[in-house]
Design an enzyme around this catalytic site. Structure first.
Site, PDB file in Angstrom:
ATOM      1  N   LYS A  22       0.831  -1.200   0.000  1.00 29.66           N
ATOM      2  CA  LYS A  22       0.000   0.000   0.000  1.00 29.66           C
ATOM      3  C   LYS A  22       0.873   1.260   0.000  1.00 29.66           C
ATOM      4  CE  LYS A  22      -3.881  -0.438   2.320  1.00 29.66           C
ATOM      5  NZ  LYS A  22      -4.564  -0.693   3.603  1.00 29.66           N
ATOM      6  N   ARG A  91      -3.186   3.070   8.594  1.00 25.49           N
ATOM      7  CA  ARG A  91      -3.503   1.916   7.744  1.00 25.49           C
ATOM      8  C   ARG A  91      -2.349   0.929   7.708  1.00 25.49           C
ATOM      9  NH1 ARG A  91      -4.637   4.927   2.136  1.00 25.49           N
ATOM     10  NH2 ARG A  91      -5.935   3.104   1.687  1.00 25.49           N
ATOM     11  N   GLY A 100      -6.634 -10.620   8.583  1.00 26.27           N
ATOM     12  CA  GLY A 100      -6.237 -10.696   9.985  1.00 26.27           C
ATOM     13  C   GLY A 100      -5.404  -9.518  10.436  1.00 26.27           C
ATOM     14  N   MET A 102      -4.544  -5.497  11.103  1.00 23.84           N
ATOM     15  CA  MET A 102      -5.415  -4.491  11.697  1.00 23.84           C
ATOM     16  C   MET A 102      -6.171  -3.717  10.628  1.00 23.84           C
ATOM     17  SD  MET A 102      -4.774  -1.417  14.349  1.00 23.84           S
ATOM     18  CE  MET A 102      -4.839  -0.098  13.161  1.00 23.84           C
ATOM     19  N   ARG A 335      -3.498  -0.741  -6.657  1.00 19.53           N
ATOM     20  CA  ARG A 335      -2.586  -1.888  -6.753  1.00 19.53           C
ATOM     21  C   ARG A 335      -2.890  -2.603  -8.050  1.00 19.53           C
ATOM     22  NH1 ARG A 335      -5.710  -4.777  -1.869  1.00 19.53           N
ATOM     23  NH2 ARG A 335      -7.701  -4.575  -2.875  1.00 19.53           N
ATOM     24  N   HIS A 462      -3.507 -32.982   6.720  1.00 17.80           N
ATOM     25  CA  HIS A 462      -3.343 -34.329   6.158  1.00 17.80           C
ATOM     26  C   HIS A 462      -4.190 -34.505   4.909  1.00 17.80           C
ATOM     27  CE1 HIS A 462      -4.391 -38.653   5.857  1.00 17.80           C
ATOM     28  NE2 HIS A 462      -3.118 -38.810   6.165  1.00 17.80           N
ATOM     29  N   SER A 793      18.178 -39.835 -17.498  1.00 19.07           N
ATOM     30  CA  SER A 793      16.871 -39.275 -17.203  1.00 19.07           C
ATOM     31  C   SER A 793      16.702 -39.314 -15.690  1.00 19.07           C
ATOM     32  CB  SER A 793      15.777 -40.084 -17.890  1.00 19.07           C
ATOM     33  OG  SER A 793      14.521 -39.572 -17.507  1.00 19.07           O
ATOM     34  N   CYS A 861      11.967 -37.306 -15.606  1.00 18.48           N
ATOM     35  CA  CYS A 861      10.688 -37.971 -15.842  1.00 18.48           C
ATOM     36  C   CYS A 861       9.886 -38.172 -14.564  1.00 18.48           C
ATOM     37  CB  CYS A 861      10.904 -39.293 -16.562  1.00 18.48           C
ATOM     38  SG  CYS A 861      11.919 -40.443 -15.644  1.00 18.48           S
ATOM     39  N   TYR A 881      15.203 -31.766 -21.553  1.00 19.83           N
ATOM     40  CA  TYR A 881      13.745 -31.898 -21.576  1.00 19.83           C
ATOM     41  C   TYR A 881      13.205 -32.312 -20.211  1.00 19.83           C
ATOM     42  CZ  TYR A 881      14.378 -36.970 -21.687  1.00 19.83           C
ATOM     43  OH  TYR A 881      14.707 -38.259 -21.365  1.00 19.83           O
TER      44      TYR A 881
END
Ligand code: ADP
Ligand code: MG
Ligand code: MG
Length: 923
Positions: A22, A91, A100, A102, A335, A462, A793, A861, A881
Site C-alpha cells: 500500500k 492503515r 487478519g 489491523m 494496486r 493431512h 533421465s 521424468c 527436456y
C-alpha cells in the site's frame, strides 16, 4: 542507524519490501502527481524491531515527530487542533496483503474538543459527530480490542429508538448521544477512558498495527500461503479526506478492466455521502460509475484520466480506491489488481494488442498454475452462482466455503468414513468423503473418493497433502460445517443437515461446498488442446485465443523441451495433441500383467534354459506389438522406453495364499509340482523392503534374458516401423542403476541384440542406450555412468524418496502434514523439487555427466516435470527436456517458455542473496 519513516514523495513502487504494498503504491502515485492526500509510511523494519524488542525502536518517535510536523505545516493545521483539526487515517500494509491484519482506523485526532472545531470548519455538526463516533467505534474495536458487537448493538438500539431507517438518518444530536454511549462502552470494557490526546491516539494505533502482524488469522494465512513470518508490516499515516460531507461527497472503488473477464471498460461502485469501508460493507446499495458520471461529471472525467494514467503506468489492470470530498477527487489506494486465471491470459494479450507490453512480458505475467486452473473441470458458472443465491430450502445451494486445497470439481454422495467410501465406490457410486479431519486410517477411503471435504485444517492438513498427492479434489477447513461421524451427518449453522447418501458438489479451487449436483462444464482450454476446438474457429473465445497465442510463443522461446510419460499408444496420441515433443518415459510394467503374467511366472520358475527361452519367446511378439503402436503414435519423435522396473513379487502369487494351497495339497497328497516349485521361488524372492530390493537393473541381471528380450522387441518394432515408412527414434532406458558395471553388462547384451536385428533387416536402427538417475549413488558417480550411458533421465520421484530415505505413500500419510505444519518443509518435496538436496544431486550429475560425455542428453521424468518452480530449476540446470503426464504437458510448455525469459533475471538476483520466491514476486 536505519531510517524508519518515509514521506510519500520519497518512495516508489519497487519498495514493497520496506514500505509494504500500500505504501509503495501511495508513494508511486504521489510522484506521478496524482491527487493523493499527503502522508508518510513507517517501515516494515520498524515493525520488525518492535516485534523483536517489544518496544518502539530508538529514533522512531523522533522521526514520526518530524514527519508529522512536516505534514502539519503542509496542511496548515496540527493533529487534532481544537478549532480546525488535522485528522489522519492509520492503515496497515504489508508486502503481501493478508487477512487478519489491523483494519484501518479513520479520523484519528478527534476528541471532545476538536469535534466542535471540525463541525465549525465543515459547517456541519452532524458530519463531525458522525466522524467522531466512527473513530470511537474503529479505535475501540481494533486498537483497544473491545468486542465490535457492543458498538453495533448500541448503534442498532439508537436507530430503533429513533424509528429511523439507518445511520444516515440519525441527527447530530443523536450522534452526539451515541458518542457518549461509545465512550462509556470503552470505559466499561477497557477500564480506561478513550484517549483524548491526538498523539497518543496515533501512537497506540501504530503500535496496534505492528502487533496485528502476529494476529492468529494472519499467522495462519501466512503459513497456508507460505509467506515468510519475518517480513513485518508497514504503517501508513494519511491525511483524512471526507466522503461523508454531504451529497456532493462520496467514496468508491474502480477497476481499469473487469477482473473476472479481463474486458476493458469502467468497472466499479460508488456510494454518495459515505466514508471508507461503507462501499464494501454493503450497508447501503452502491451506484455504478456510470451513475457517478451523472452526479459529478468533472470528478468522473478526472477519475477516468487517473485510471488511464495508472493503467499505462503500471501497464496492467489496476484497482483503485477513491473518495470525493465536496466535488474534489482523491485517490487513496491502487494496486495491480487480482484477477481470475482466465482474465490473466486475456488481459496479458489485450495489453499486447494495445501496445502496452510486448509478448515476452505477456508470457511472464501468466503462470502454469493459472493454466492448470483453466484445465481443471469446473462447475458450470451460472449453475454455481444460482446455487449460491438460492434460498435456504432449495435442493441445490451453497452450504459453506472452505479452503480450496486440491483443485477440481467433484460431485458425489456424502460418506462419513473410509469403509463406506470404499463400499459405495465399489458399487459404482461417486462419493465425497466427509471428515472432520483425515488421518492415515482414511487412506483407502480417500483413494476411493472423487472428492474429500473436511471441516478442519488448511492447505497443509493431512487431507490436503494426501489429496494433492493423489490429484483428488479437496476442500478443507469448511469451519461452518459440523461433521458428526457417529451420526453420519454434516450440519450447517443454519441447521441444514446432510446425511450419508445425500449428494454434495465441492469445488477444490474456490473452496465452495454445495448440496445437490452442480453440472460440470468442459474446459474450452482442454478442448483446444484436445484438438476439438480450433483457436481460429469462430466459436473459440478470446480465452482460447490468448492461451493459444501465449503457449505458441512459449514453445518458440523455450530451451527446455517437454515430453510426456505415456505407456500406451492411446496416451502417446493424446500427449502429441497436447504438444509433447516425444515420450520421456514409457513404462513397460503393465505390459506384463493380466494374461501375460503367467509367462513371467514360468520364466521365474524355469529350471533350464529351454524352459526360459520358451517363456521369453512367448513374450517377445507381444512386446514388439506394444512398441510398434507407440512408435507409430510418436513417429519422428524420440521415445524413451524403460525396461521392466518394479519388484518381482508384484508378478508372483501371494506367498501366504500359495503356502496354504501347497500345505493343504500336501495333506491330501495331491501336491501339484508347478505349485511347489513356484512356492520355492516365491519364498526365495520374498523381500522385507521390496522398494529397496530386487528391482530395476537388478531384476534384469537376475532373470537372464529378460532385458535382452525387451531390447530385441524394441529393435524389431523399430525395424517394422522403418519397413512401413516410419521414422522411429528409440531411447532405451535402464532403471535403478547404481554402478557403471550394471549398465555395461546390460548394454553389451543390448547392443548385440540390436546389431543382430539391424543385420537381419539390413537397416540402421537409430537408438540410444542410457540410464535413469534415481539413486543418490548414480548421481554421485555420474561421470563414470556417462562413459556407458548416452543419456540420463532423472527419475525425481525415486530420487527424492531415496535421498530423503522415506517412501512417498507412507510418508505422506504418516507425517507430512506435521512436517509442513512445523515448517520443516515449505512445500512437499514430491510436489516441488527439493532444490537444496535433490536438486544438488541433479546439478552434480548433470555437470559431471556432461564433462565425461559432452552433449550427454539430460531429461527428467518424475512428477516434478510439470511443477512450475521445478521447471525453472531444470531449465537453469541445463537439462534438455522434462517429461510429465500428457495432461500436464501444456503447463510444462508454458513454464519452460517462461523459464527461458525469467532465468537470467532469477539467476542474477539469486546471486544477490534473494530467495527464489522473492524474485518471482517481483518479476
Ligand atoms: P484496506 O486495506 O482494508 O482496503 P484501507 O487502508 O485501504 O484498508 O482503508 C479502508 C478504507 O478507508 C478504504 O475505503 C480507504 O479508501 C479509506 N481510507 C483510508 N485512508 C483514508 C483517508 N486518509 N481519507 C479517507 N478515506 C480513507
Ligand atoms: Mg483499501
Ligand atoms: Mg524409479
Amino acid at each position: 542507524m536505519p531510517r524508519y519513516v518515509y514521506d510519500f514523495h520519497e518512495g516508489n513502487r519497487d519498495q514493497k519490501e520496506l514500505l509494504g504494498g500500500k505504501g509503495a503504491n501511495l508513494a508511486e502515485m504521489t510522484n506521478l502527481g496524482l491527487p493523493v492526500p499527503p502522508g508518510f509510511t513507517i517501515t516494515t523494519e520498524a515493525c520488525r524491531a518492535y516485534l523483536a524488542h517489544g518496544a518502539e525502536p530508538a529514533g522512531l518517535r523522533a522521526e514520526v515527530d518530524a514527519h508529522l510536523a512536516a505534514l502539519e505545516r503542509r496542511m496548515g493545521r496540527t493533529l487534532g487542533q481544537s478549532d480546525d483539526p488535522l485528522l489522519v487515517s492509520v492503515r496497515s500494509g504489508a508486502k503481501h496483503s493478508m487477512p487478519g491484519m489491523m483494519e484501518t482506523v479513520l479520523n484519528v485526532g478527534l476528541n471532545d474538543v476538536s469535534v466542535a472545531g471540525l463541525a465549525a470548519q465543515a459547517g456541519d455538526a452532524r458530519f463531525a459527530w458522525d466522524s467522531y463516533r466512527r473513530l470511537l467505534q474503529m479505535f475501540g474495536r481494533t486498537v483497544l480490542g473491545v468486542d465490535a458487537e457492543h458498538f453495533e448493538h448500541a448503534l442498532d438500539e439508537l436507530i430503533r429508538s429513533r424509528g429511523v431507517g439507518g445511520d444516515t438518518e440519525l441527527s447530530a444530536a443523536d450522534l452526539q448521544e451515541l458518542v457518549a454511549t461509545f465512550q462509556a462502552i470503552v470505559r466499561e470494557h477497557t477500564g480506561r477512558d478513550f484517549p483524548q490526546d491526538p498523539r497518543e491516539q496515533l501512537d497506540l494505533a501504530v503500535r496496534a498495527v505492528f502487533t496485528s502482524w502476529t494476529a492468529d488469522r494472519a499467522v495462519r494465512y501466512r503459513r497456508q500461503e507460505r509467506i515468510p513470518d519475518d517480513l513485518g508490516t508497514a504503517v501508513n499515516v494519511v491525511a483524512m479526506v471526507f466522503g461523508n460531507l454531504g451529497p456532493d461527497s462520496g467514496t468508491g472503488v474502480a477497476f481499469t478492466r473487469d477482473p473476472a473477464s479481463g474486458q476493458s471498460g469502467i468497472y466499479g461502485d460508488y456510494l454518495p455521502n459515505a466514508q471508507g469501508e461503507d462501499v464494501v460493507a454493503g450497508i447501503r446499495n452502491t451506484l455504478s460509475l456510470t451513475e457517478l458520471e451523472r452526479l459529478d461529471k468533472a470528478c468522473y472525467d478526472e477519475l477516468l484520466t487517473v485510471m488511464n494514467r495508472l493503467e499505462t503506468h503500471y501497464r496492467d489492470l489496476c484497482d483503485i480506491e477513491f473518495t470525493i470530498e465536496r466535488g474534489r477527487l482523491w485517490i487513496l489506494q491502487t494496486r495491480v489488481g487480482k484477477r481470475t486465471a482466465g482474465a490473466a491470459f486475456r488481459i496479458a494479450c489485450q495489453l499486447v494488442d494495445e501496445g502496452l507490453i510486448d509478448l515476452p512480458e505477456a508470457l511472464r505475467r501468466v503462470t502454469g498454475h493459472q493454466l492448470a486452473q483453466l484445465m481443471f473441470p469446473k462447475f458450470d458458472e451460472r449453475a454455481a452462482r444460482a446455487a449460491a443465491a438460492a434460498p435456504a430450502d432449495a435442493a441445490t445451494q451453497l452450504l459453506s466455503r472452505g479452503v480450496g486445497a486440491s483443485p477440481g470439481a467433484a460431485v458425489g454422495v456424502a460418506v462419513f468414513d473410509s469403509a463406506a467410501a470404499v463400499a459405495r465406490a465399489a458399487a459404482g457410486q461417486d462419493v465425497i468423503l466427509v471428515r472432520r479431519e483425515t488421518s492415515p486410517d482414511d487412506l483407502d477411503g480417500m483413494i476411493a473418493a472423487r472428492g474429500v471435504l473436511t471441516s478442519r485444517g488448511g492447505k497443509t492438513s493431512h487431507a490436503a497433502v494426501v489429496a494433492r498427492g493423489m490429484g483428488t479434489t479437496c476442500v478443507c477447513g469448511a469451519e461452518s460445517l459440523e461433521v458428526d461421524a457417529v451420526a453420519r451427518t454434516l450440519r450447517t449453522s443454519d441447521g441444514i443437515v446432510v446425511g450419508e447418501g445425500d449428494v454434495l458438489s465441492i469445488d477444490g479451487t474456490t473452496g465452495e461446498v454445495f448440496t445437490g449436483a452442480i453440472p460440470v462444464a468442459a474446459s474450452p482450454v482442454v478442448q483446444y488442446f484436445e484438438g476439438t476446438l480450433d483457436a481460429d474457429a469462430p466459436q473459440a473465445d478470446d480465452l482460447v485465443r490468448a492461451v493459444h497465442r501465449l503457449i505458441t510463443f512459449a514453445d518458440a522461446v523455450s530451451a527446455l523441451h517437454v515430453r510426456a510419460n505415456a505407456d500406451t499408444a492411446e496416451d502417446a496420441v493424446r500427449a502429441r495433441r497436447f504438444g509433447a515433443r516425444g515420450i520421456g518415459l514409457c513404462r513397460t510394467e503393465h505390459m506384463f500383467l493380466g494374461e501375460r503374467r503367467r509367462h513371467i511366472e514360468r520364466l521365474v520358475i524355469a529350471e533350464d534354459e529351454a524352459a526360459q527361452q520358451e517363456s521369453l519367446a512367448a513374450l517377445l511378439p507381444l512386446q514388439r506389438a506394444d512398441f510398434e503402436q507407440i512408435l507409430a503414435a510418436m513417429d519422428g519423435l524420440p521415445v524413451t522406453v524403460r525396461l521392466l522396473d518394479p519388484p518381482l513379487h508384484e508378478f508372483l502369487p501371494d506367498l501366504t495364499e500359495l503356502s496354504v494351497r501347497v500345505a493343504v495339497a500336501e495333506i491330501t497328497g495331491e501336491v501339484d509340482e508347478p505349485d511347489r516349485r513356484m512356492l520355492e521361488a516365491v519364498r526365495r524372492l520374498h523381500e522385507r523392503n521390496p522398494m529397496l530390493g530386487l528391482r530395476g537393473v537388478r531384476l534384469g541381471l537376475v532373470v537372464p534374458g529378460l532385458f535382452v528380450m525387451q531390447i530385441r522387441a524394441i529393435a524389431e518394432a523399430a525395424a517394422a516401423r522403418i519397413l512401413a515408412g516410419g521414422d522411429p527414434h528409440v531411447e532405451i532406458m535402464i532403471p535403478l542403476v547404481g554402478s557403471v558395471q550394471e549398465l555395461e553388462l546390460v548394454r553389451a547384451d543390448g547392443e548385440r541384440a540390436i546389431a543382430e536385428v539391424a543385420g537381419r533387416y539390413g537397416m540402421a536402427i537409430d537408438h540410444l542406450i542410457g540410464t535413469m538417475v534415481e539413486l543418490p549413488r548414480a548421481a554421485l558417480v555420474a561421470g563414470e555412468l556417462a562413459a556407458s550411458a548416452e543419456f540420463f533421465s532423472f527419475g525425481t520421484n525415486d530420487l527424492t524418496q531415496m535421498t530423503w530415505g522415506f517412501s512417498r505413500d507412507d510418508a505422506e500419510a504418516a507425517f507430512f502434514s506435521l512436517y509442513l505444519e512445523k515448517g520443516i518443509f515449505g512445500v512437499s518435496p514430491f510436489e516441488s523439487l527439493d532444490v537444496a538436496g535433490v536438486g544438488r544431486l541433479v546439478r552434480l550429475a548433470a555437470a559431471e555427466g556432461r564433462q565425461a560425455r559432452p552433449g550427454l542428453k539430460l531429461g527428467v521424468c518424475g512428477e516434478h516435470a510439470a511443477d512450475p518452480d521445478s521447471v525453472h530449476f531444470f531449465h537453469a540446470a541445463g537439462l534438455d527436456y522434462v517429461s510429465c503426464s500428457p495432461f500436464r504437458v501444456p503447463v510444462a510448455r508454458l513454464e519452460a517458455g517462461r523459464a527461458a525469459l525469467l532465468a537470467p533475471q532469477i539467476e542474477e538476483s539469486v546471486d544477490a542473496g534473494l530467495t527464489r520466491a522473492d524474485v518471482e514476486a517481483v518479476v
